[in-house]
Design an enzyme around this catalytic site. Sequence first.
Site, PDB file in Angstrom:
ATOM      1  N   TYR A 178       0.838  -1.202   0.000  1.00  0.00           N
ATOM      2  CA  TYR A 178       0.000   0.000   0.000  1.00  0.00           C
ATOM      3  C   TYR A 178       0.874   1.252   0.000  1.00  0.00           C
ATOM      4  CZ  TYR A 178      -3.299   3.485   1.858  1.00  0.00           C
ATOM      5  OH  TYR A 178      -4.067   4.607   2.065  1.00  0.00           O
TER       6      TYR A 178
ATOM      7  N   LYS B  65       1.175   4.521  -2.672  1.00  0.00           N
ATOM      8  CA  LYS B  65       0.930   5.905  -2.260  1.00  0.00           C
ATOM      9  C   LYS B  65       2.183   6.765  -2.439  1.00  0.00           C
ATOM     10  CE  LYS B  65      -3.370   5.642  -1.153  1.00  0.00           C
ATOM     11  NZ  LYS B  65      -4.372   6.318  -2.015  1.00  0.00           N
TER      12      LYS B  65
END
Length: 245
Positions: free
Chosen positions: A151, A155
């Site tokens: 994740y 990002k």
Amino acid sequence: MKKVFIFGAASAIARETAILFAKEKCELYLCDLKKSRVEAVKDHILTYAETTIHTDEGDALAFDDHNKFFQRALDKMGRVDVVLIAHGTLPDQEKTRKSPADTVREFNINGLSIISLATVAANYFEDNNKGTLAVISSVAGDRGRQSNYIYGSAKGAVSLFLQGLRNRLSETNVKILTIKPGMVDTPMTADMPKSPLFSKPEIIGKGIFEAIKNEKDIVYLPGFWRLVMLVIRHIPETIFKKLKL
């Protein structure tokens, strides 16, 4: 009256931000994966303020349709002044890391699909020499950590892309806002143990709304995360590898 397009409008943070735009009588175009969820968000917003709200559905992974999503918003509203990209998932790191296909899929959702939609919006704003593109990234993108590097890397790619985009458009009237929330108490984090570091969606939504109005470049929400991540980014790698973060 500003005209605001929100992709990922069914997320708790996007919903709270949309309420604040609605209170200022902005016209809203809400898009998310399922129309039923977007309609529920619309009804919720209208309990707080009366304004014009359009709804649509679209899959972030349908890359070839990204221009179509934006064009439908233009067809309904005539123009777009603000774009907020707010969709994403929080994968189970332990399960996802075992599958290359799942890892790539999560990177596509949390990284490449956002970059694609941001490109569509930025090109429109650049052609018109005005507009605001606001994108939810995350503090997780500031440094790769063993607990959520899939994740976090997505990002991180989003944040770096927006930094370059902001630099390229710096001499125009286009504003590029990178939003970096910390941990937020939303359905996406429902299975995570809560701590005092968690914030409410209402707080993050207000922070996003104010950052857009004040034409900020980067905002950490809540603000204390800027200091937290400053410390984390400067921990030497030899020490950082030994930390269970």
